[in-house]
Design a protein around this motif. Structure first.
Motif, PDB file in Angstrom:
ATOM      1  N   SER A  40       0.848  -1.141   0.021  1.00  0.00           N
ATOM      2  CA  SER A  40      -0.057  -0.025  -0.011  1.00  0.00           C
ATOM      3  C   SER A  40       0.929   1.143  -0.181  1.00  0.00           C
ATOM      4  N   GLY A  41       0.608   2.118  -1.013  1.00  0.00           N
ATOM      5  CA  GLY A  41       1.351   3.308  -0.961  1.00  0.00           C
ATOM      6  C   GLY A  41       1.129   4.322  -2.237  1.00  0.00           C
ATOM      7  N   ASP A  42       0.792   5.507  -1.760  1.00  0.00           N
ATOM      8  CA  ASP A  42       0.649   6.467  -2.774  1.00  0.00           C
ATOM      9  C   ASP A  42       1.846   6.851  -3.642  1.00  0.00           C
ATOM     10  N   LEU A  43       2.050   7.513  -4.639  1.00  0.00           N
ATOM     11  CA  LEU A  43       3.008   7.866  -5.636  1.00  0.00           C
ATOM     12  C   LEU A  43       3.250   9.039  -4.940  1.00  0.00           C
ATOM     13  N   SER A  44       3.850  10.125  -5.821  1.00  0.00           N
ATOM     14  CA  SER A  44       4.254  11.491  -5.639  1.00  0.00           C
ATOM     15  C   SER A  44       2.843  12.209  -5.204  1.00  0.00           C
ATOM     16  N   GLY A  50       5.137   5.675  -0.720  1.00  0.00           N
ATOM     17  CA  GLY A  50       4.895   4.024  -0.954  1.00  0.00           C
ATOM     18  C   GLY A  50       6.236   3.309  -1.146  1.00  0.00           C
ATOM     19  N   HIS A  51       7.224   4.105  -1.367  1.00  0.00           N
ATOM     20  CA  HIS A  51       8.424   3.504  -1.944  1.00  0.00           C
ATOM     21  C   HIS A  51       8.942   2.258  -1.183  1.00  0.00           C
ATOM     22  N   GLU A  61      10.483  16.887  -9.313  1.00  0.00           N
ATOM     23  CA  GLU A  61      10.557  15.744  -9.175  1.00  0.00           C
ATOM     24  C   GLU A  61       9.220  14.780  -9.101  1.00  0.00           C
ATOM     25  N   GLY A  62       8.275  15.480  -8.740  1.00  0.00           N
ATOM     26  CA  GLY A  62       6.980  14.487  -8.789  1.00  0.00           C
ATOM     27  C   GLY A  62       6.672  13.688  -9.859  1.00  0.00           C
ATOM     28  N   GLY A  64      14.911  -4.597  -9.267  1.00  0.00           N
ATOM     29  CA  GLY A  64      16.366  -4.020  -8.741  1.00  0.00           C
ATOM     30  C   GLY A  64      16.570  -2.677  -9.133  1.00  0.00           C
ATOM     31  N   GLU A  65      15.736  -2.011 -10.119  1.00  0.00           N
ATOM     32  CA  GLU A  65      15.836  -0.489 -10.165  1.00  0.00           C
ATOM     33  C   GLU A  65      15.133   0.221  -9.212  1.00  0.00           C
ATOM     34  N   LEU A  66      14.433  -0.402  -8.306  1.00  0.00           N
ATOM     35  CA  LEU A  66      13.862   0.316  -7.235  1.00  0.00           C
ATOM     36  C   LEU A  66      14.916   0.759  -6.235  1.00  0.00           C
ATOM     37  N   PHE A  67      16.133   0.278  -6.193  1.00  0.00           N
ATOM     38  CA  PHE A  67      17.201   0.623  -5.307  1.00  0.00           C
ATOM     39  C   PHE A  67      17.950   2.132  -5.898  1.00  0.00           C
ATOM     40  N   ASP A  68      17.558   2.431  -6.971  1.00  0.00           N
ATOM     41  CA  ASP A  68      18.170   3.620  -7.644  1.00  0.00           C
ATOM     42  C   ASP A  68      17.672   5.034  -7.630  1.00  0.00           C
ATOM     43  N   PHE A  69      16.493   5.061  -7.059  1.00  0.00           N
ATOM     44  CA  PHE A  69      15.845   6.037  -7.020  1.00  0.00           C
ATOM     45  C   PHE A  69      16.587   7.480  -6.248  1.00  0.00           C
ATOM     46  N   GLY A  70      17.162   6.797  -5.222  1.00  0.00           N
ATOM     47  CA  GLY A  70      17.899   8.096  -4.219  1.00  0.00           C
ATOM     48  C   GLY A  70      16.907   8.658  -3.382  1.00  0.00           C
ATOM     49  N   GLU A  71      17.480   8.948  -1.938  1.00  0.00           N
ATOM     50  CA  GLU A  71      16.672   9.454  -1.037  1.00  0.00           C
ATOM     51  C   GLU A  71      16.213  10.975  -1.426  1.00  0.00           C
ATOM     52  N   THR A  72      17.076  11.685  -2.144  1.00  0.00           N
ATOM     53  CA  THR A  72      16.677  13.071  -2.631  1.00  0.00           C
ATOM     54  C   THR A  72      15.500  13.028  -3.601  1.00  0.00           C
ATOM     55  N   LEU A  73      15.558  12.353  -4.425  1.00  0.00           N
ATOM     56  CA  LEU A  73      14.243  12.303  -5.444  1.00  0.00           C
ATOM     57  C   LEU A  73      13.156  11.722  -4.574  1.00  0.00           C
ATOM     58  N   CYS A  74      13.123  10.875  -3.907  1.00  0.00           N
ATOM     59  CA  CYS A  74      11.885  10.423  -3.226  1.00  0.00           C
ATOM     60  C   CYS A  74      11.525  11.424  -2.170  1.00  0.00           C
ATOM     61  N   GLU A  75      12.320  12.294  -1.640  1.00  0.00           N
ATOM     62  CA  GLU A  75      11.867  13.130  -0.639  1.00  0.00           C
ATOM     63  C   GLU A  75      11.334  14.467  -1.172  1.00  0.00           C
TER      64      GLU A  75
END
Length: 461
Positions: free
Chosen positions: A174-178, A227-228, A192-193, A210-221
């Motif tokens: 469960s999780g929303d996106l941007s 939901g990531h 970034e949204g 495997g690409e889910l690891f490559d997003f980076g904390e800055t982009l997600c924040e």
């Protein structure tokens, strides 16, 4: 029996008709996709549904799994108390997940429950599922502030627990996106949204976990996603297996991204051990950093490794340059693991006889005494990235206009409370942000006046 299917779903309460009162029609594609998910789950008829929710109990360094026999909840806070739930937990599976997580060194379990009632991140999926299927027990778990690798590893432990008990189970991430997709949305817009939404939907629609690891904390924040980490746990439950992935819907008309994908795991596939691949890349990256780092960083690494592995404080090496052994200065040692802060402690002004001693002591403190984190374990050492900032003399300033987030760090002081933030940090783009974070670190209220100091650093990597 392994996880039979997994689902990436959003959780806006407004898509529940009793809550939305017609506004749910804005996102009809999401509602229809949710109904398809519910129909699929009803056809599978699982004994247990496992849901990870960003709105369940969350700790910085621990995965909370809801304890007890069950829990209740309703949409009363969204003006729909008539929509209520009374769910039974799969206590045997909860115990097995906790046991296997502990065996793998993953801090997870049923301790520290702060709120027993079901959260909306759990109830929105349950609402749609229970329109079609009700004969199941529930496992509910929260996320954590730990690196994505720990979330994926928890997913692996969940899959192993399901297999050990022979459970017929499905997983719901469960999780929303941007939350920053539209200027008219409740959270505004950030560039970034849309980037986050596009990347997430692309990765998940291909099952390229495997690409889910490559997003980076800055982009997600900056994208303000929620939901990531939930999706990463979900991905871990399907590690080492072929996956048939399908995107059912993606909408962003409200300013928040709602994405729904389905995943059906198949036979084993040795090319899809994504955590192993990622850790190998991280290990190689850190090894390269160790090879190329300067004397300041090498000294910090040697200090924390000596203390963690042998329990002894490192003596000052004899071959250090005079600038490290004869000068005094404050210094900060920052430690990151997989892009996430793992420890950071330093001194504003010198407390030791030399910069070298300052680094030795602060490396020990950052790795074992930062109150925000558990002490670093020996098995983590090969994944740690280390920076050392040597501070210049603090300078009093009379205006925030004299700050520059890239060049200057800031010290804020009020009534004996003092907070510091280093310069040139990922995700800190404005002076207002810099001051606000420094205030929070010091326990100073947002509207309280402060005295300002600035300082420059020499950053060693």
């Amino acid at each position: 029996m392994s996880i039979l299917a997994a689902y990436m779903v959003p959780h806006p309460p407004m898509i529940v008709p009793e809550v939305g009162c017609g506004s749910e029609k804005q996102v009809e594609a999401t509602c229809r996709a949710y109904e398809k998910v519910a129909e699929e789950i009803a056809e599978i008829a699982p004994e247990t549904i496992i849901i990870s929710s960003p709105h369940s109990v969350m700790y910085l360094d621990y995965f909370h799994i809801s304890p007890g026999e069950g829990a209740k909840g309703s949409f009363a806070q969204f003006r729909a108390p008539q929509v209520s739930f009374d769910e039974k937990y799969d206590t045997e599976l909860v115990d097995e997940i906790s046991r296997l997580a502990g065996q793998s060194g993953i801090p997870a379990g049923t301790l520290g429950e702060r709120e027993k009632d079901l959260d909306h991140g759990t109830m929105v999926p349950l609402y749609f599922i229970k329109q079609k299927y009700t004969d199941f027990k529930l496992v509910r778990l929260g996320l954590s502030g730990m690196p994505l690798t720990e979330h994926y590893a928890l997913g692996q432990a969940i899959e192993k627990a399901v297999d050990t008990l022979g459970r017929k189970a499905v997983y719901v991430g469960s999780g929303d996106l941007s939350h920053k997709l539209q200027k008219h949305g409740p959270y505004g817009f950030a560039p970034e949204g849309p980037v986050y939404d596009e990347k997430t939907m692309d990765v998940c629609s291909r099952g390229a976990f495997g690409e889910l690891f490559d997003f980076g904390e800055t982009l997600c924040e900056k994208a303000a996603e929620c939901g990531h980490r939930s999706f990463v746990i979900m991905a871990g439950t399907m590690d080492g297996r072929k996956v048939e992935a399908k995107q059912l819907s993606h909408e962003d008309v409200t300013g928040v991204g709602y994405g729904i994908c389905t995943f059906h795991p198949g036979e084993k596939d040795e090319s899809r051990h994504f955590l192993d691949e990622h850790l190998k890349k991280e290990e190689d990256k850190v090894a390269a950093q160790k090879e190329n780092s300067d004397g300041y960083v090498k000294l910090a690494r040697a200090s924390l490794e000596s203390y963690i592995l042998d329990g002894r404080r490192l003596k000052i090496p004899e071959d250090l340059p005079a600038e490290m052994t004869e000068k005094q200065a404050g210094a900060f040692v920052s430690i990151h693991k997989d892009g996430t802060l793992r420890g950071c402690i330093g001194t504003i002004l010198p407390t030791q006889d030399s910069v070298a001693e300052e680094i030795i002591e602060n490396a020990i403190s950052a790795s074992t005494k930062d109150p925000r984190f558990d002490p670093i374990r020996p098995d983590e050492l090969k994944f740690l990235e280390i920076n050392v900032d040597v501070l210049g003399e603090p300078e009093e300033i009379d205006s925030r206009d004299k700050l520059d987030v890239k060049r200057y760090g800031v010290i804020v002081t009020s009534a004996g409370r003092r907070g510091l933030l280093l310069p040139d940090l990922d995700g800190v783009d404005t002076v207002d942000q810099q001051i606000s974070i420094a205030k929070r670190k010091a326990g100073i209220g947002e509207d309280e006046p402060v005295n300002l100091q600035r300082f420059e650093v020499i950053r060693h990597k």
